[in-house]
Motif scaffolding. Structure first.
Motif, PDB file in Angstrom:
ATOM      1  N   LEU A  82       0.819  -1.206   0.000  1.00  0.00           N
ATOM      2  CA  LEU A  82       0.000   0.000   0.000  1.00  0.00           C
ATOM      3  C   LEU A  82       0.854   1.258   0.000  1.00  0.00           C
ATOM      4  N   GLU A  83       1.867   1.285   0.836  1.00  0.00           N
ATOM      5  CA  GLU A  83       2.701   2.484   0.947  1.00  0.00           C
ATOM      6  C   GLU A  83       3.517   2.748  -0.304  1.00  0.00           C
ATOM      7  N   ALA A  84       3.741   1.719  -1.112  1.00  0.00           N
ATOM      8  CA  ALA A  84       4.486   1.902  -2.359  1.00  0.00           C
ATOM      9  C   ALA A  84       3.624   2.526  -3.456  1.00  0.00           C
ATOM     10  N   ARG A  85       2.310   2.646  -3.205  1.00  0.00           N
ATOM     11  CA  ARG A  85       1.392   3.162  -4.239  1.00  0.00           C
ATOM     12  C   ARG A  85       0.605   4.346  -3.665  1.00  0.00           C
ATOM     13  N   PRO A  86       1.147   5.562  -3.734  1.00  0.00           N
ATOM     14  CA  PRO A  86       0.426   6.718  -3.187  1.00  0.00           C
ATOM     15  C   PRO A  86      -0.958   6.918  -3.801  1.00  0.00           C
ATOM     16  N   SER A  87      -1.100   6.600  -5.097  1.00  0.00           N
ATOM     17  CA  SER A  87      -2.407   6.708  -5.744  1.00  0.00           C
ATOM     18  C   SER A  87      -2.656   5.455  -6.565  1.00  0.00           C
ATOM     19  N   ILE A  88      -3.695   4.719  -6.190  1.00  0.00           N
ATOM     20  CA  ILE A  88      -4.049   3.487  -6.905  1.00  0.00           C
ATOM     21  C   ILE A  88      -5.262   3.813  -7.757  1.00  0.00           C
ATOM     22  N   ASP A  89      -4.992   4.391  -8.925  1.00  0.00           N
ATOM     23  CA  ASP A  89      -6.072   4.880  -9.779  1.00  0.00           C
ATOM     24  C   ASP A  89      -6.439   3.910 -10.894  1.00  0.00           C
ATOM     25  N   ASP A  90      -5.741   2.754 -10.925  1.00  0.00           N
ATOM     26  CA  ASP A  90      -5.992   1.778 -11.988  1.00  0.00           C
ATOM     27  C   ASP A  90      -6.661   0.511 -11.477  1.00  0.00           C
ATOM     28  N   LEU A  91      -7.105   0.507 -10.211  1.00  0.00           N
ATOM     29  CA  LEU A  91      -7.680  -0.695  -9.606  1.00  0.00           C
ATOM     30  C   LEU A  91      -8.938  -0.325  -8.829  1.00  0.00           C
ATOM     31  N   PRO A  92     -10.131  -0.685  -9.332  1.00  0.00           N
ATOM     32  CA  PRO A  92     -11.337  -0.426  -8.552  1.00  0.00           C
ATOM     33  C   PRO A  92     -11.433  -1.359  -7.343  1.00  0.00           C
ATOM     34  N   LEU A  93     -11.863  -0.788  -6.235  1.00  0.00           N
ATOM     35  CA  LEU A  93     -11.968  -1.527  -4.974  1.00  0.00           C
ATOM     36  C   LEU A  93     -13.358  -1.354  -4.391  1.00  0.00           C
ATOM     37  N   LEU A  94     -13.959  -2.473  -3.968  1.00  0.00           N
ATOM     38  CA  LEU A  94     -15.122  -2.425  -3.083  1.00  0.00           C
ATOM     39  C   LEU A  94     -14.630  -2.840  -1.708  1.00  0.00           C
ATOM     40  N   LEU A  95     -14.640  -1.908  -0.767  1.00  0.00           N
ATOM     41  CA  LEU A  95     -14.173  -2.143   0.598  1.00  0.00           C
ATOM     42  C   LEU A  95     -15.388  -2.190   1.519  1.00  0.00           C
TER      43      LEU A  95
ATOM     44  N   PRO B  14     -12.258   5.900 -10.011  1.00  0.00           N
ATOM     45  CA  PRO B  14     -13.616   6.441  -9.884  1.00  0.00           C
ATOM     46  C   PRO B  14     -14.678   5.416  -9.494  1.00  0.00           C
ATOM     47  N   ASP B  15     -14.422   4.129  -9.713  1.00  0.00           N
ATOM     48  CA  ASP B  15     -15.394   3.099  -9.343  1.00  0.00           C
ATOM     49  C   ASP B  15     -15.146   2.508  -7.962  1.00  0.00           C
ATOM     50  N   SER B  16     -14.118   2.972  -7.260  1.00  0.00           N
ATOM     51  CA  SER B  16     -13.863   2.466  -5.906  1.00  0.00           C
ATOM     52  C   SER B  16     -14.926   2.988  -4.944  1.00  0.00           C
ATOM     53  N   HIS B  17     -15.340   2.121  -4.022  1.00  0.00           N
ATOM     54  CA  HIS B  17     -16.414   2.489  -3.094  1.00  0.00           C
ATOM     55  C   HIS B  17     -16.208   1.766  -1.766  1.00  0.00           C
ATOM     56  N   MET B  18     -16.578   2.442  -0.685  1.00  0.00           N
ATOM     57  CA  MET B  18     -16.488   1.856   0.658  1.00  0.00           C
ATOM     58  C   MET B  18     -17.886   1.784   1.260  1.00  0.00           C
TER      59      MET B  18
ATOM     60  N   LEU C 277     -18.014  -6.116 -10.446  1.00  0.00           N
ATOM     61  CA  LEU C 277     -17.629  -7.126 -11.442  1.00  0.00           C
ATOM     62  C   LEU C 277     -18.322  -6.924 -12.778  1.00  0.00           C
ATOM     63  N   ASP C 278     -19.223  -5.930 -12.817  1.00  0.00           N
ATOM     64  CA  ASP C 278     -20.039  -5.710 -14.015  1.00  0.00           C
ATOM     65  C   ASP C 278     -20.783  -6.984 -14.385  1.00  0.00           C
ATOM     66  N   ALA C 279     -21.345  -7.632 -13.359  1.00  0.00           N
ATOM     67  CA  ALA C 279     -22.064  -8.902 -13.539  1.00  0.00           C
ATOM     68  C   ALA C 279     -23.561  -8.615 -13.530  1.00  0.00           C
ATOM     69  N   ARG C 280     -24.235  -8.957 -14.607  1.00  0.00           N
ATOM     70  CA  ARG C 280     -25.664  -8.629 -14.734  1.00  0.00           C
ATOM     71  C   ARG C 280     -26.517  -9.886 -14.634  1.00  0.00           C
TER      72      ARG C 280
END
Length: 412
Positions: free
Chosen positions: A254-267, A292-296, A409-412
């Motif tokens: 985590l500390e090696a990546r100040p901005s993780i803008d290429d990986l969406p996360l659902l936390l 932009p799709d990351s959400h907590m 997951l974009d699962a419909r």
């Protein structure tokens, strides 16, 4: 037992007290087969055929499982098995999505069965693996290593990636930390689902060194009764070392990546978590996971004001105080489990008094079930005494959770 999914088994113990216990019990050896390590642990081959992996896992569990009382042994083995759920028959095979799920410390893949069934119906191929040292007997955690857990996850992520067009990874607690490492080190991973991931522990980080101190003397800090056929209640001293290794690894990533803008996360987290440091989770989510799709999603008592760190656009809340279900708060254990789960659900076989607060399981079972509330585990000193609570084991907002995972997951 103070912890259902991480290293919370030290909760409430001062360090000098733990050292004293270790010294008093020095030289004791386990005679009960539950607490003796098996001859070997089951690990994934470097390039696994998943069907062969499942067959090997079944043989290993049949040979080395020490069953708990009250349930048929073969049924216990079936519950503890790793598994795959294939996409439903109506799904388009031209574009495939896969999700690898990794369980928590002392747990088994069983905790993901409800989620896997629902996602498979929405055209996701789901695989849930069994980490080495799990699913057989608590004694196997005496020799388990975090390096083996991480390597097993890597092997299965590679294997699943060869079967699908889009690979996602997810996990609960320890498994959430492992999944995070996988997602950050492998650019082919399309997204991450983390249920109360063990990025940091609640007040326990500074005592993980105790594992090294106590291991020469004892294998277990406490040997708990084992009423749960799909999860260990006793944890080996060794797990302190191994959890410390995983915490160090995930925090470095985590500390090696100040901005993780290429990986969406659902936390997904609960404000009442007795295992995971929620402040560390939300801070890393806000500062690092900028896709932009990351959400907590946070389960909390919504009658209370929002915390100062809340980001309305990127965070959602769900009510954790549900008197109609006698639920006081959401627990670490409950997040990925549906109401209909045969063991943990609303009418589950082992939900009642599985992990009571401040009283023994026998004392809890002697009470009127309607007098018991369900909550997180906080330890005797933190209970108000107004009513007896036991660990909540299912998520009353499970349908909403499935929708959020499917959306990622974009699962419909």
């Amino acid at each position: 037992m103070a912890n259902a999914g991480g290293a919370g088994w030290w909760h409430g113990w001062p360090v000098p007290g733990l050292v004293l216990v270790a010294m008093l019990l020095a030289g004791c050896t386990a005679t009960d087969p539950l607490y003796r390590p098996a001859e070997r642990l089951y690990t994934a081959e470097p390039e696994p055929d998943y069907a062969a992996y499942l067959s090997g896992a079944r043989r290993h569990l049949q040979e080395y499982t020490v069953a708990v009382d009250g349930f048929d042994r073969e049924r216990q083995i079936e519950w503890r098995m790793p598994f795959e759920r294939a996409p439903a028959a109506h799904c388009d095979p031209s574009e495939t999505t896969g999700l690898l799920l990794i369980h928590g410390l002392a747990d088994t893949p069983f905790i993901f069965r409800d989620l896997a069934d629902r996602l498979a119906a929405r055209c996701v191929r789901v695989r849930a693996i069994l980490l080495p040292g799990h699913g057989t007997r608590p004694g196997d955690l005496v020799t388990a290593e975090s390096a083996h857990w991480l390597e097993a996850a890597r092997v299965h992520a590679r294997g699943l990636s060869e079967q699908v067009d889009r690979l996602y990874v997810g996990g609960h607690s320890l498994g959430g930390a492992i999944a995070t490492v996988l997602a950050l080190e492998d650019p082919s991973v399309q997204g991450l689902v983390a249920f109360a991931p063990a990025w940091e522990l609640a007040g326990l980080r500074d005592v993980l060194w105790l594992g090294t101190l106590a291991e020469p003397f004892i294998d277990f800090i406490e040997r708990e009764p084992e009423p749960n056929p799909v999860k260990y209640e006793s944890l080996a001293v060794n797990t302190g070392d191994e959890m410390g290794e995983m915490l160090g690894r995930v925090q470095s990533e985590l500390e090696a990546r100040p901005s993780i803008d290429d990986l969406p996360l659902l936390l997904v987290a609960t404000e009442a978590d007795s295992v995971i440091d929620l402040d560390y989770l939300q801070r890393n989510f806000r500062e690092r996971f900028t896709h932009p799709d990351s959400h907590m999603l946070v389960y909390r008592d919504t009658r209370e004001p929002l915390p100062s760190w809340w980001q309305s656009r990127r965070m959602s809340e769900r009510m954790a105080w549900l008197p109609e279900h006698r639920i006081v708060e959401m627990s670490h254990q409950s997040l990925p489990v549906g109401a209909g789960n045969p063991l943990y659900g609303m009418d589950g076989l082992i939900r009642h008094c599985l992990e009571p607060n401040g009283v023994s399981r026998e004392e809890c079972l002697a009470r009127d079930p309607q007098s018991i509330r369900y909550a997180a585990y906080r330890g005797e000193a933190e209970r108000t005494g107004r009513y007896l609570t036991s660990r909540l084991t299912w998520n009353p907002h499970f349908d909403d959770l499935v929708e959020r995972v499917a959306r990622l997951l974009d699962a419909r």
